[in-house]
Design a protein around this motif. Structure first.
Motif, short mmCIF file in Angstrom:
data_model
loop_
_atom_site.label_atom_id
_atom_site.label_comp_id
_atom_site.label_asym_id
_atom_site.label_seq_id
_atom_site.Cartn_x
_atom_site.Cartn_y
_atom_site.Cartn_z
N PHE A 100 84.64 -39.59 63.75
CA PHE A 100 85.65 -40.62 63.50
C PHE A 100 85.48 -41.22 62.10
O PHE A 100 84.34 -41.40 61.64
CB PHE A 100 85.55 -41.75 64.53
N ALA A 101 86.58 -41.54 61.46
CA ALA A 101 86.53 -42.36 60.26
C ALA A 101 86.50 -43.81 60.72
O ALA A 101 87.37 -44.24 61.48
CB ALA A 101 87.75 -42.11 59.39
N VAL A 102 85.51 -44.57 60.29
CA VAL A 102 85.28 -45.91 60.83
C VAL A 102 85.35 -46.95 59.73
O VAL A 102 84.71 -46.82 58.68
CB VAL A 102 83.90 -45.99 61.51
N ALA A 103 86.14 -47.99 59.95
CA ALA A 103 86.14 -49.17 59.09
C ALA A 103 85.68 -50.35 59.94
O ALA A 103 86.30 -50.65 60.97
CB ALA A 103 87.54 -49.44 58.55
N SER A 104 84.59 -50.97 59.55
CA SER A 104 84.03 -52.09 60.31
C SER A 104 84.35 -53.39 59.59
O SER A 104 83.79 -53.68 58.52
CB SER A 104 82.51 -51.91 60.45
#
Length: 242
Positions: free
Chosen positions: A40-44
């Motif tokens: 997954f491409a993750v932005a936190s």
């Protein structure tokens, strides 16, 4: 798991974390890394929590300002950093206080017309997977979840009822967004009743919300890469993102 780690986790589960200052996105970073390692491409996204007093949960309106700004910035960030990613497969997820904000973020298009956070059509959002979320602020308040954090988040007793329509996911239905709640049956921090109340409110609004209940699972295993529950969460996200 060593006895020391088990004891530390048990102590952590007894704390009231919801939107309070000590609990920033660092505690979710192992989970974000786990998702990234699963493709997954993750932005936190970070957001303002309680101020200098660790007993206070959240800030009004700052917490919501930050989440709205992060969601508005996300499409451009994806185009810049991962131009090969398909933004139409975006899934919002969050744990506990973050679960509340994920549900809220997906419902911005049904916020009251005078809300500064009201957004347009959520056409690029595929779904929401909320983990042990504070999904119904009224029920959370009634059950005194996290030491009255829901009421604190909205600015205290004098503001709770007035601000609730702008902040309570259970009042922002239907959203038209595929939504799944993942909840441990033995969660002492955010009881199962909170998720069930949200699902009931959705059903009354004509919308089906999935609720995945995990036996013998408390609050934190949902975001613990070493726990079986975390693998279930990844599968739920994958199903919506597909």
């Amino acid at each position: 798991m060593t006895d020391d780690v088990a004891a530390a986790r048990a102590a952590a589960e007894e704390k009231s974390a919801f939107s309070r200052a000590p609990y920033d996105r660092r505690h979710i970073s192992p989970f974000a890394d786990f998702l990234a390692r699963h493709g997954f491409a993750v932005a936190s996204a970070e957001y303002r929590r309680g101020g200098g007093d660790d007993s206070v949960a959240g800030r009004w309106p700052d917490t919501f300002d930050d989440v709205a700004a992060a969601l508005d910035a996300l499409p451009a960030l994806v185009r810049e950093v991962l131009p090969q990613a398909d933004p139409r497969r975006t899934v919002l997820t969050g744990h506990s206080a973050g679960g509340h904000l994920a549900l809220w973020g997906a419902a911005r298009h049904v916020l009251p017309a005078d809300s500064p956070w009201r957004g347009g059509s959520p056409a690029t959002l595929r779904g929401v997977v909320a983990l042990a979320p504070i999904a119904d602020l009224a029920i959370a308040d009634k059950l005194d979840v996290c030491g009255g954090a829901a009421r604190q988040l909205l600015g205290g007793d004098e503001n709770f009822a007035e601000r609730q329509p702008y902040a309570d996911p259970a009042l922002l239905l239907p959203t038209g967004i595929a939504t799944t709640l993942v909840q441990g049956r033995t969660d002492l921090d955010v009881p199962q009743a909170v998720a069930e109340s949200y699902a009931e409110a959705a059903a009354k609004a004509g919308e089906m919300v999935g609720v995945t209940l995990l036996e013998d699972v408390g609050h934190f295993p949902l975001i613990d890469p070493a726990a079986d529950a975390c693998a279930v969460v990844v599968e739920e996200i994958a199903q919506l993102a597909w």
